[in-house]
Design a protein around this motif. Structure first.
Motif, PDB file in Angstrom:
ATOM      1  N   ALA A   1      -5.288   8.150  11.131  1.00 45.29           N
ATOM      2  CA  ALA A   1      -4.250   7.066  11.141  1.00 45.29           C
ATOM      3  C   ALA A   1      -5.297   5.751  11.178  1.00 45.29           C
ATOM      4  O   ALA A   1      -5.598   3.969  10.555  1.00 45.29           O
ATOM      5  CB  ALA A   1      -4.016   6.373  12.982  1.00 45.29           C
ATOM      6  N   PHE A   2      -6.812   6.230  11.821  1.00 47.10           N
ATOM      7  CA  PHE A   2      -7.551   4.908  11.330  1.00 47.10           C
ATOM      8  C   PHE A   2      -8.434   5.098  10.242  1.00 47.10           C
ATOM      9  O   PHE A   2      -9.249   3.637   9.845  1.00 47.10           O
ATOM     10  CB  PHE A   2      -8.988   6.026  12.407  1.00 47.10           C
ATOM     11  N   TRP A   3      -8.080   5.565   9.271  1.00 41.39           N
ATOM     12  CA  TRP A   3      -8.431   5.343   7.576  1.00 41.39           C
ATOM     13  C   TRP A   3      -7.643   4.739   7.257  1.00 41.39           C
ATOM     14  O   TRP A   3      -7.943   3.796   5.983  1.00 41.39           O
ATOM     15  CB  TRP A   3      -8.858   6.493   7.018  1.00 41.39           C
ATOM     16  N   VAL A   4      -6.517   4.714   7.429  1.00 46.51           N
ATOM     17  CA  VAL A   4      -5.452   3.703   7.239  1.00 46.51           C
ATOM     18  C   VAL A   4      -5.536   2.067   7.288  1.00 46.51           C
ATOM     19  O   VAL A   4      -5.217   0.930   6.595  1.00 46.51           O
ATOM     20  CB  VAL A   4      -4.037   4.461   7.567  1.00 46.51           C
ATOM     21  N   GLU A   5      -5.513   2.339   8.637  1.00 53.02           N
ATOM     22  CA  GLU A   5      -6.216   0.852   9.082  1.00 53.02           C
ATOM     23  C   GLU A   5      -7.386   0.255   8.808  1.00 53.02           C
ATOM     24  O   GLU A   5      -7.737  -0.597   8.136  1.00 53.02           O
ATOM     25  CB  GLU A   5      -6.836   0.841  10.486  1.00 53.02           C
ATOM     26  N   LYS A   6      -8.398   1.048   7.645  1.00 49.83           N
ATOM     27  CA  LYS A   6     -10.242   0.664   7.603  1.00 49.83           C
ATOM     28  C   LYS A   6      -9.090   0.081   5.664  1.00 49.83           C
ATOM     29  O   LYS A   6      -9.606  -0.511   5.319  1.00 49.83           O
ATOM     30  CB  LYS A   6     -10.352   1.732   7.320  1.00 49.83           C
ATOM     31  N   HIS A   7      -8.819   0.482   5.154  1.00 46.19           N
ATOM     32  CA  HIS A   7      -8.227   0.434   4.239  1.00 46.19           C
ATOM     33  C   HIS A   7      -7.133  -0.282   3.523  1.00 46.19           C
ATOM     34  O   HIS A   7      -6.872  -0.492   2.618  1.00 46.19           O
ATOM     35  CB  HIS A   7      -7.975   2.123   3.539  1.00 46.19           C
ATOM     36  N   ALA A   8      -5.908  -0.082   4.494  1.00 44.67           N
ATOM     37  CA  ALA A   8      -4.717  -1.073   4.562  1.00 44.67           C
ATOM     38  C   ALA A   8      -4.745  -2.447   5.670  1.00 44.67           C
ATOM     39  O   ALA A   8      -3.376  -3.136   5.167  1.00 44.67           O
ATOM     40  CB  ALA A   8      -3.303  -0.124   4.598  1.00 44.67           C
ATOM     41  N   GLY A   9      -5.719  -2.466   6.452  1.00 40.05           N
ATOM     42  CA  GLY A   9      -5.742  -3.301   7.637  1.00 40.05           C
ATOM     43  C   GLY A   9      -4.711  -3.247   8.724  1.00 40.05           C
ATOM     44  O   GLY A   9      -4.497  -4.389   9.017  1.00 40.05           O
ATOM     45  N   VAL A  10      -3.915  -2.132   8.115  1.00 41.23           N
ATOM     46  CA  VAL A  10      -2.891  -1.777   9.408  1.00 41.23           C
ATOM     47  C   VAL A  10      -2.985  -0.865  10.509  1.00 41.23           C
ATOM     48  O   VAL A  10      -3.047   0.320  10.283  1.00 41.23           O
ATOM     49  CB  VAL A  10      -1.062  -1.286   8.771  1.00 41.23           C
TER      50      VAL A  10
ATOM     51  N   GLU B   1      -7.952   4.135  -9.718  1.00 42.82           N
ATOM     52  CA  GLU B   1      -7.151   3.323  -9.434  1.00 42.82           C
ATOM     53  C   GLU B   1      -6.148   3.276  -8.103  1.00 42.82           C
ATOM     54  O   GLU B   1      -5.362   2.999  -7.792  1.00 42.82           O
ATOM     55  CB  GLU B   1      -6.039   3.950 -10.462  1.00 42.82           C
ATOM     56  N   TYR B   2      -7.213   4.292  -7.613  1.00 45.58           N
ATOM     57  CA  TYR B   2      -6.407   4.833  -6.145  1.00 45.58           C
ATOM     58  C   TYR B   2      -7.556   5.838  -5.491  1.00 45.58           C
ATOM     59  O   TYR B   2      -9.120   5.734  -5.845  1.00 45.58           O
ATOM     60  CB  TYR B   2      -5.771   6.376  -6.121  1.00 45.58           C
ATOM     61  N   GLU B   3      -7.281   5.802  -4.045  1.00 41.68           N
ATOM     62  CA  GLU B   3      -8.660   6.283  -3.227  1.00 41.68           C
ATOM     63  C   GLU B   3      -8.458   7.326  -2.515  1.00 41.68           C
ATOM     64  O   GLU B   3      -6.935   7.627  -2.641  1.00 41.68           O
ATOM     65  CB  GLU B   3      -9.066   4.926  -1.570  1.00 41.68           C
ATOM     66  N   VAL B   4      -9.128   8.349  -2.236  1.00 41.54           N
ATOM     67  CA  VAL B   4      -8.635   9.715  -1.373  1.00 41.54           C
ATOM     68  C   VAL B   4      -8.898   9.945  -0.159  1.00 41.54           C
ATOM     69  O   VAL B   4     -10.495   9.556  -0.018  1.00 41.54           O
ATOM     70  CB  VAL B   4      -9.380  10.842  -2.357  1.00 41.54           C
ATOM     71  N   TYR B   5      -8.594  10.636   0.455  1.00 40.72           N
ATOM     72  CA  TYR B   5      -8.568  10.514   1.992  1.00 40.72           C
ATOM     73  C   TYR B   5      -8.633  11.938   1.673  1.00 40.72           C
ATOM     74  O   TYR B   5      -8.014  13.261   1.245  1.00 40.72           O
ATOM     75  CB  TYR B   5      -7.242  10.480   2.785  1.00 40.72           C
TER      76      TYR B   5
ATOM     77  N   LYS C   1       8.158  -5.008   7.189  1.00 40.36           N
ATOM     78  CA  LYS C   1       6.974  -6.350   7.347  1.00 40.36           C
ATOM     79  C   LYS C   1       5.927  -6.240   6.581  1.00 40.36           C
ATOM     80  O   LYS C   1       4.812  -6.393   6.065  1.00 40.36           O
ATOM     81  CB  LYS C   1       7.129  -7.524   7.906  1.00 40.36           C
ATOM     82  N   ASN C   2       5.185  -5.145   7.021  1.00 37.85           N
ATOM     83  CA  ASN C   2       4.162  -4.532   7.119  1.00 37.85           C
ATOM     84  C   ASN C   2       3.975  -4.253   5.250  1.00 37.85           C
ATOM     85  O   ASN C   2       2.328  -4.320   5.591  1.00 37.85           O
ATOM     86  CB  ASN C   2       3.552  -3.208   8.108  1.00 37.85           C
ATOM     87  N   GLN C   3       4.494  -3.628   4.599  1.00 33.79           N
ATOM     88  CA  GLN C   3       4.037  -3.530   3.074  1.00 33.79           C
ATOM     89  C   GLN C   3       3.653  -2.229   2.849  1.00 33.79           C
ATOM     90  O   GLN C   3       2.184  -1.985   1.922  1.00 33.79           O
ATOM     91  CB  GLN C   3       3.729  -5.034   2.574  1.00 33.79           C
ATOM     92  N   VAL C   4       3.852  -1.073   3.777  1.00 37.69           N
ATOM     93  CA  VAL C   4       2.736  -0.006   4.098  1.00 37.69           C
ATOM     94  C   VAL C   4       3.747   1.051   4.169  1.00 37.69           C
ATOM     95  O   VAL C   4       4.360   0.642   4.868  1.00 37.69           O
ATOM     96  CB  VAL C   4       1.297   0.190   5.224  1.00 37.69           C
ATOM     97  N   TYR C   5       3.674   1.875   3.026  1.00 37.03           N
ATOM     98  CA  TYR C   5       4.472   3.038   2.863  1.00 37.03           C
ATOM     99  C   TYR C   5       3.396   4.346   2.541  1.00 37.03           C
ATOM    100  O   TYR C   5       2.631   5.091   2.150  1.00 37.03           O
ATOM    101  CB  TYR C   5       5.567   3.487   1.559  1.00 37.03           C
TER     102      TYR C   5
ATOM    103  N   SER D   1       0.616  -1.094   0.204  1.00 40.93           N
ATOM    104  CA  SER D   1       0.568  -0.348   0.035  1.00 40.93           C
ATOM    105  C   SER D   1       1.001   0.943  -0.295  1.00 40.93           C
ATOM    106  O   SER D   1       1.467   1.633   0.694  1.00 40.93           O
ATOM    107  CB  SER D   1      -0.938   0.333   1.694  1.00 40.93           C
ATOM    108  N   MET D   2       0.462   2.542  -0.658  1.00 42.22           N
ATOM    109  CA  MET D   2       1.365   2.690  -0.800  1.00 42.22           C
ATOM    110  C   MET D   2       0.498   4.718  -0.660  1.00 42.22           C
ATOM    111  O   MET D   2      -0.563   4.983  -1.248  1.00 42.22           O
ATOM    112  CB  MET D   2       1.773   3.697  -1.946  1.00 42.22           C
ATOM    113  N   PHE D   3       0.672   5.390   0.911  1.00 40.31           N
ATOM    114  CA  PHE D   3      -0.212   6.868   0.883  1.00 40.31           C
ATOM    115  C   PHE D   3       0.791   7.937   0.223  1.00 40.31           C
ATOM    116  O   PHE D   3       2.139   7.890   0.991  1.00 40.31           O
ATOM    117  CB  PHE D   3      -0.584   6.791   1.873  1.00 40.31           C
ATOM    118  N   VAL D   4       0.492   8.545  -0.088  1.00 39.98           N
ATOM    119  CA  VAL D   4       0.916   9.993  -1.186  1.00 39.98           C
ATOM    120  C   VAL D   4       0.186  11.331  -0.840  1.00 39.98           C
ATOM    121  O   VAL D   4      -1.111  10.862  -0.726  1.00 39.98           O
ATOM    122  CB  VAL D   4       1.398  10.023  -2.195  1.00 39.98           C
TER     123      VAL D   4
END
Length: 322
Positions: free
Chosen positions: A156-165, A139-143, A94-98, A57-60
């Protein structure tokens, strides 16, 4: 035949070069220099890390922190993002979230490509392969920062919901702030002890509680709690011009609630004075003049308030003076 073989080999090497594993390796190299901060991207690296395939997952965050832009929300949100990346760094790769950050100065083409007119803005590019693969409409999701908040906890709550971390935000203690709280508390307690008789007499005044009750009603009707819960920005920006009111009922600026609160306060004061003080005026002409003036001010203030309401809800058909 040899030329075709070379072409196939080059294509295979190119495909391997831009595989998910290749991209993760490049990301980890960039993180090695500053692992607790978002990855600083440019146009080339943004395109590389966000294109398929991805097993991460890539959050930009698209931002503009240059002094020439004067973007206060960009700098404030950057600090919030750093809280998340600092905590995520403790867990390892190991989380594969950046998290990455693309400044306007380094990626003008990307801003034009996505037709961005305001910042900060956050895109999430979910995995397209691997065990965490997600299939989404675009292609992407918008916060949405205006609706979902600019605080690290909200993101962080939104990241957990969309990336599972799950990322637990830990804010560093501000010792100066707590020290000032302690000093202020001591001063207040000492003052209360020395002036307790005067304070009791003051707090027994009925008009004090009337004014306090009216003030609280005005403050909370103006949208103060909405700002606190959603973390609304202070003011908008529309083509370089300040925007005081956000259209629709799902958006709001801090300055907007301040203006609405001021209108509510003026309307309340005019009404209370008209009802309680004007009848006490002994001179008939002065009483009549005060009545006309206060009534006119009340109508003008209420008309402005209705105008604001009509701007928020374009379908509202009614008005008063204008």
């Amino acid at each position: 035949m040899l030329q075709q073989l070379v072409s196939l080999l080059a294509a295979a090497l190119l495909a391997q070069a831009y595989s998910s594993e290749y991209k993760v390796g490049k990301i980890n190299k960039l993180l090695a220099s500053s692992p607790a901060a978002p990855i600083e991207l440019d146009t080339k690296s943004f395109n590389l890390f966000t294109e398929a395939p991805r097993n991460y997952s890539m959050f930009v965050v698209l931002t503009a922190q240059g002094a020439e832009f004067g973007c206060g929300p960009c700098k404030a949100f950057a600090e919030e993002i750093t809280l998340l990346t600092t905590e995520l760094n403790k867990r390892g790769p190991k989380n594969q979230v950046y998290f990455g950050a693309l400044d306007f100065a380094n990626g003008r083409d990307i801003f034009h490509k996505y037709k961005l007119t305001s910042v900060p803005f956050v895109y999430h590019f979910p995995p397209t392969e691997g065990p965490n693969k997600r299939v989404i409409k675009d292609e992407y999701e918008v916060y949405d920062l205006n609706r979902q908040g600019t605080k690290a906890e909200d993101f962080a709550f939104w990241v957990e919901k969309h990336a599972g971390v799950k990322i637990s935000v830990r804010r560093p203690l501000d010792y100066k702030l707590y020290g000032s709280y302690a000093a202020t508390g001591f001063f207040v307690l000492a003052t209360l002890f020395m002036l307790q008789s005067q304070i009791i007499a003051f707090l027994s005044e009925k008009r004090l509680w009337q004014m306090m009750s009216l003030s609280f009603i005005v403050i909370f009707c103006s949208g103060y709690m909405w700002n606190q819960i959603r973390g609304a920005p202070f003011m908008g920006n529309n083509g370089g011009q300040p925007q005081f009111f956000a259209g629709g009922f799902q958006n709001q600026f801090v300055v907007e609630s301040q203006i609405v609160g001021l209108l509510y306060g003026l309307i309340s004061v005019f009404f209370v004075v008209l009802y309680t003080q004007v009848p006490r005026i002994q001179h008939p002409m002065a009483q009549k003049t005060a009545t006309f003036v206060l009534t006119a001010l009340f109508l003008v203030s209420y008309s402005v308030l209705m105008k604001v309401f009509k701007f928020k809800n374009g379908q509202y058909p009614f008005g008063l003076l204008f």
